[in-house]
Scaffold this motif. Structure first.
Motif, PDB file in Angstrom:
ATOM      1  N   TYR A  94       1.152  -1.245  -0.013  1.00 45.54           N
ATOM      2  CA  TYR A  94      -0.169  -0.335  -0.096  1.00 45.54           C
ATOM      3  C   TYR A  94       1.140   1.325   0.278  1.00 45.54           C
ATOM      4  CZ  TYR A  94      -3.733   3.819   1.223  1.00 45.54           C
ATOM      5  OH  TYR A  94      -4.520   4.429   1.676  1.00 45.54           O
ATOM      6  N   PHE A  95       1.712   1.388   0.458  1.00 43.78           N
ATOM      7  CA  PHE A  95       2.521   2.568   0.931  1.00 43.78           C
ATOM      8  C   PHE A  95       3.785   2.480   0.058  1.00 43.78           C
ATOM      9  CE2 PHE A  95       1.177   2.214   5.919  1.00 43.78           C
ATOM     10  CZ  PHE A  95       0.443   3.639   5.003  1.00 43.78           C
ATOM     11  N   ASP A  96       3.978   1.290  -1.260  1.00 44.25           N
ATOM     12  CA  ASP A  96       4.766   1.738  -2.098  1.00 44.25           C
ATOM     13  C   ASP A  96       4.627   2.874  -2.603  1.00 44.25           C
ATOM     14  OD1 ASP A  96       6.341  -0.206  -0.475  1.00 44.25           O
ATOM     15  OD2 ASP A  96       5.812  -1.497  -2.127  1.00 44.25           O
ATOM     16  N   ASP A  97       3.465   2.670  -3.075  1.00 46.57           N
ATOM     17  CA  ASP A  97       3.570   3.907  -4.361  1.00 46.57           C
ATOM     18  C   ASP A  97       1.967   5.327  -3.901  1.00 46.57           C
ATOM     19  OD1 ASP A  97       1.049   2.483  -4.367  1.00 46.57           O
ATOM     20  OD2 ASP A  97       1.093   2.388  -6.776  1.00 46.57           O
ATOM     21  N   PHE A  98       2.455   5.127  -2.632  1.00 45.88           N
ATOM     22  CA  PHE A  98       1.452   6.120  -2.028  1.00 45.88           C
ATOM     23  C   PHE A  98       1.594   7.522  -2.217  1.00 45.88           C
ATOM     24  CE2 PHE A  98       0.186   8.578   1.902  1.00 45.88           C
ATOM     25  CZ  PHE A  98      -1.305   8.181   1.852  1.00 45.88           C
ATOM     26  N   SER A  99       2.952   7.868  -2.544  1.00 41.41           N
ATOM     27  CA  SER A  99       3.425   9.479  -2.517  1.00 41.41           C
ATOM     28  C   SER A  99       2.672   9.695  -3.728  1.00 41.41           C
ATOM     29  CB  SER A  99       4.911   9.276  -2.178  1.00 41.41           C
ATOM     30  OG  SER A  99       5.173   8.594  -3.173  1.00 41.41           O
ATOM     31  N   ALA A 100       2.447   9.062  -4.526  1.00 39.11           N
ATOM     32  CA  ALA A 100       2.029   9.309  -6.174  1.00 39.11           C
ATOM     33  C   ALA A 100       1.233   9.338  -6.247  1.00 39.11           C
ATOM     34  CB  ALA A 100       2.544   7.791  -7.269  1.00 39.11           C
ATOM     35  N   ARG A 101       0.378   8.341  -5.857  1.00 35.58           N
ATOM     36  CA  ARG A 101      -1.285   8.537  -5.432  1.00 35.58           C
ATOM     37  C   ARG A 101      -1.740  10.171  -5.358  1.00 35.58           C
ATOM     38  NH1 ARG A 101      -3.695   3.915  -3.113  1.00 35.58           N
ATOM     39  NH2 ARG A 101      -1.321   3.830  -1.697  1.00 35.58           N
ATOM     40  N   LEU A 102      -1.258  10.110  -3.847  1.00 38.08           N
ATOM     41  CA  LEU A 102      -1.511  11.162  -3.354  1.00 38.08           C
ATOM     42  C   LEU A 102      -1.285  12.144  -3.936  1.00 38.08           C
ATOM     43  CD1 LEU A 102      -2.133  12.371  -0.116  1.00 38.08           C
ATOM     44  CD2 LEU A 102      -0.301  12.956   0.103  1.00 38.08           C
ATOM     45  N   THR A 162      -1.332  12.483  -7.127  1.00 35.34           N
ATOM     46  CA  THR A 162      -1.876  12.873  -8.832  1.00 35.34           C
ATOM     47  C   THR A 162      -3.748  13.426  -8.122  1.00 35.34           C
ATOM     48  OG1 THR A 162      -2.941  10.375  -8.648  1.00 35.34           O
ATOM     49  CG2 THR A 162      -0.868  11.416  -9.820  1.00 35.34           C
ATOM     50  N   ARG A 163      -3.902  12.777  -6.962  1.00 35.83           N
ATOM     51  CA  ARG A 163      -5.025  13.209  -6.228  1.00 35.83           C
ATOM     52  C   ARG A 163      -5.037  14.626  -5.669  1.00 35.83           C
ATOM     53  NH1 ARG A 163      -7.858   9.187  -0.919  1.00 35.83           N
ATOM     54  NH2 ARG A 163      -9.822  10.602  -1.729  1.00 35.83           N
ATOM     55  N   MET A 164      -3.709  14.923  -4.995  1.00 35.60           N
ATOM     56  CA  MET A 164      -3.580  17.034  -5.010  1.00 35.60           C
ATOM     57  C   MET A 164      -4.329  17.672  -6.289  1.00 35.60           C
ATOM     58  SD  MET A 164      -1.464  16.832  -1.908  1.00 35.60           S
ATOM     59  CE  MET A 164      -0.907  18.301  -1.713  1.00 35.60           C
ATOM     60  N   ALA A 165      -3.312  17.060  -7.135  1.00 36.29           N
ATOM     61  CA  ALA A 165      -3.687  17.662  -8.599  1.00 36.29           C
ATOM     62  C   ALA A 165      -5.149  17.622  -9.206  1.00 36.29           C
ATOM     63  CB  ALA A 165      -2.878  17.131  -9.332  1.00 36.29           C
ATOM     64  N   ALA A 166      -5.825  16.887  -9.089  1.00 35.49           N
ATOM     65  CA  ALA A 166      -7.080  16.530  -9.682  1.00 35.49           C
ATOM     66  C   ALA A 166      -8.285  17.354  -8.476  1.00 35.49           C
ATOM     67  CB  ALA A 166      -7.262  15.103  -9.597  1.00 35.49           C
ATOM     68  N   GLU A 167      -8.276  17.453  -7.012  1.00 35.27           N
ATOM     69  CA  GLU A 167      -7.853  18.113  -6.645  1.00 35.27           C
ATOM     70  C   GLU A 167      -8.322  19.832  -6.347  1.00 35.27           C
ATOM     71  OE1 GLU A 167      -8.477  17.334  -2.190  1.00 35.27           O
ATOM     72  OE2 GLU A 167      -9.257  15.156  -2.514  1.00 35.27           O
ATOM     73  N   ALA A 168      -7.232  20.366  -7.005  1.00 39.35           N
ATOM     74  CA  ALA A 168      -6.564  21.722  -7.456  1.00 39.35           C
ATOM     75  C   ALA A 168      -7.426  22.267  -8.421  1.00 39.35           C
ATOM     76  CB  ALA A 168      -4.998  21.876  -6.893  1.00 39.35           C
ATOM     77  N   GLN A 169      -7.629  21.571  -9.361  1.00 37.13           N
ATOM     78  CA  GLN A 169      -8.077  21.550 -10.342  1.00 37.13           C
ATOM     79  C   GLN A 169      -9.214  22.087 -10.210  1.00 37.13           C
ATOM     80  OE1 GLN A 169      -6.428  18.314 -13.129  1.00 37.13           O
ATOM     81  NE2 GLN A 169      -4.426  19.359 -13.670  1.00 37.13           N
ATOM     82  N   SER A 170     -10.069  21.450  -9.754  1.00 37.75           N
ATOM     83  CA  SER A 170     -11.356  21.320  -9.606  1.00 37.75           C
ATOM     84  C   SER A 170     -12.336  21.935  -9.249  1.00 37.75           C
ATOM     85  CB  SER A 170     -12.705  19.903  -9.210  1.00 37.75           C
ATOM     86  OG  SER A 170     -11.562  19.522  -7.915  1.00 37.75           O
ATOM     87  N   SER A 171     -11.022  22.997  -8.259  1.00 34.94           N
ATOM     88  CA  SER A 171     -11.646  24.134  -6.608  1.00 34.94           C
ATOM     89  C   SER A 171     -10.658  25.330  -7.653  1.00 34.94           C
ATOM     90  CB  SER A 171     -11.268  23.515  -5.511  1.00 34.94           C
ATOM     91  OG  SER A 171      -9.281  23.064  -5.577  1.00 34.94           O
ATOM     92  N   ALA A 172     -10.819  25.134  -8.631  1.00 29.23           N
ATOM     93  CA  ALA A 172     -10.203  26.423  -9.255  1.00 29.23           C
ATOM     94  C   ALA A 172     -11.417  27.457  -9.423  1.00 29.23           C
ATOM     95  CB  ALA A 172     -10.082  26.587 -10.509  1.00 29.23           C
ATOM     96  N   PRO A 173     -11.223  28.468  -8.159  1.00 25.21           N
ATOM     97  CA  PRO A 173     -11.571  30.087  -8.100  1.00 25.21           C
ATOM     98  C   PRO A 173     -12.914  30.416  -9.639  1.00 25.21           C
ATOM     99  CG  PRO A 173      -9.977  31.096  -8.459  1.00 25.21           C
ATOM    100  CD  PRO A 173      -9.629  29.473  -8.627  1.00 25.21           C
ATOM    101  N   GLN A 174     -14.206  30.135  -9.781  1.00 25.32           N
ATOM    102  CA  GLN A 174     -15.112  30.203 -10.597  1.00 25.32           C
ATOM    103  C   GLN A 174     -15.558  31.383 -10.193  1.00 25.32           C
ATOM    104  OE1 GLN A 174     -18.625  27.499  -9.540  1.00 25.32           O
ATOM    105  NE2 GLN A 174     -17.358  25.824 -10.215  1.00 25.32           N
ATOM    106  N   LYS A 175     -16.187  32.683 -11.541  1.00 24.78           N
ATOM    107  CA  LYS A 175     -16.508  33.886 -11.256  1.00 24.78           C
ATOM    108  C   LYS A 175     -17.690  33.552 -10.868  1.00 24.78           C
ATOM    109  CE  LYS A 175     -17.323  37.349 -15.175  1.00 24.78           C
ATOM    110  NZ  LYS A 175     -17.290  37.557 -16.832  1.00 24.78           N
TER     111      LYS A 175
END
Length: 149
Positions: free
Chosen positions: A26-34, A36-49
């Motif tokens: 589980y912890f072998d590829d944990f940092s990579a998964r973390l 990618t998840r943080m990047a996806a959340e940052a893109q979806s929570s971009a400030p909307q007009k």
């Protein structure tokens, strides 16, 4: 008591191991998964007009609440208020047109009777005048009126 002894013997037979654990590797590829998840959340929570409706929502709510209050108070009062009270409100008009309307509604007999009324309620006794003056004027006002004469 027998139940406790039976339960104690059954409980002593259970292994004392932690049944919970993490999956293998589980912890072998944990940092990579973390990441990618943080990047996806940052893109979806971009400030909307902000939209116009979002800006006007508080003002529209306030206007709607005032409209509801008017509908719940003014309209029932208007519907159920006796018409005599409406006429009294019209009679209290202090303009010349309102005064002329009042005089026009009085018939001649009652008008002449009012003019010829000899009974006057303006005859006061000295005691009544003293009570009125003491109730409606302060000592300072009385003193000021006496010294100005």
């Amino acid at each position: 008591m027998d139940e406790m002894k039976n339960n104690a013997s059954k409980l002593s037979e259970i292994k004392k191991e932690n049944p919970f654990g993490t999956p293998e590797q589980y912890f072998d590829d944990f940092s990579a998964r973390l990441h990618t998840r943080m990047a996806a959340e940052a893109q979806s929570s971009a400030p909307q007009k902000p939209r116009i409706f979002q800006l006007l929502k508080p003002a529209l709510g306030l206007a709607a609440s005032f409209a509801v209050v008017v509908m719940l108070v003014y309209v029932p009062l208007r519907l159920f208020m006796p018409k005599e009270l409406n006429q009294v409100a019209q009679v209290t008009d202090t303009s010349d047109a309102g005064f002329l309307n009042i005089i026009e509604k009085i018939d001649e007999e009652s008008f002449v009777a009012l003019l010829n009324d000899t009974e006057s309620e303006d005859d006061f006794t000295n005691d009544e005048l003293a009570l009125y003056v003491s109730a409606n004027f302060s000592d300072y006002e009385l003193y000021e009126n006496l010294t100005n004469k």
